[in-house]
Design a protein around this motif. Structure first.
Motif, PDB file in Angstrom:
ATOM      1  N   VAL A  64      70.491 -14.359  21.541  1.00  0.00           N
ATOM      2  CA  VAL A  64      69.392 -15.324  21.456  1.00  0.00           C
ATOM      3  C   VAL A  64      69.947 -16.739  21.600  1.00  0.00           C
ATOM      4  N   CYS A  67      70.858 -17.391  25.165  1.00  0.00           N
ATOM      5  CA  CYS A  67      69.622 -17.554  25.917  1.00  0.00           C
ATOM      6  C   CYS A  67      69.087 -18.983  25.767  1.00  0.00           C
ATOM      7  N   CYS A  78      63.481 -15.691  24.719  1.00  0.00           N
ATOM      8  CA  CYS A  78      64.716 -15.261  24.046  1.00  0.00           C
ATOM      9  C   CYS A  78      64.430 -14.236  22.946  1.00  0.00           C
ATOM     10  N   ALA A 100      67.066 -10.585  25.287  1.00  0.00           N
ATOM     11  CA  ALA A 100      67.290 -12.018  25.502  1.00  0.00           C
ATOM     12  C   ALA A 100      68.191 -12.232  26.726  1.00  0.00           C
TER      13      ALA A 100
END
Length: 111
Positions: A64, A67, A78, A100
């Motif tokens: 995440v 991302c 994400c 993500a």
């Protein structure tokens, strides 16, 4: 109109804004699998809100963060959006999500 005529039963789990992406109908066992944002739902076809089973499957925090660093929107891009629900055999379903922007797949035992 459907709600007013009492001819449908809304799925109450959808109030979480989970962005549903894919469905798999298991008529033999009377179930519906729904792939969503960070979740997989297993519903009873007779009553969608009875004995709902839910698997929380988010992307890893590291993915995440990568991302977000790539300039993607943290809330709409994400996450682990479940895109594939495919029967594998009588006991398992093959599942894939976006992770993500780092796709990941696995098997779910339906027992």
């Amino acid at each position: 109109d459907l709600l007013l005529s009492n001819s449908c039963i809304p799925f109450l789990g959808s109030t979480e804004g989970l962005d549903f992406r894919t469905l798999l109908l298991d008529e033999e066992r009377g179930r519906l699998l729904i792939g969503a944002k960070d979740h997989i739902f297993l519903l009873n076809l007779v009553d969608l809100n009875k004995n709902v089973k839910k698997i929380y499957w988010p992307a890893s925090k590291e993915k995440v963060e990568l991302c977000k660093l790539a300039g993607k929107d943290a809330h709409t891009e994400c996450a682990n959006f479940i895109r594939v629900l495919q029967p594998y055999n009588r006991t398992h379903v093959y599942v894939c999500g976006t992770g993500a922007f780092h796709p990941l797949c696995g098997y779910i035992e339906l027992g």
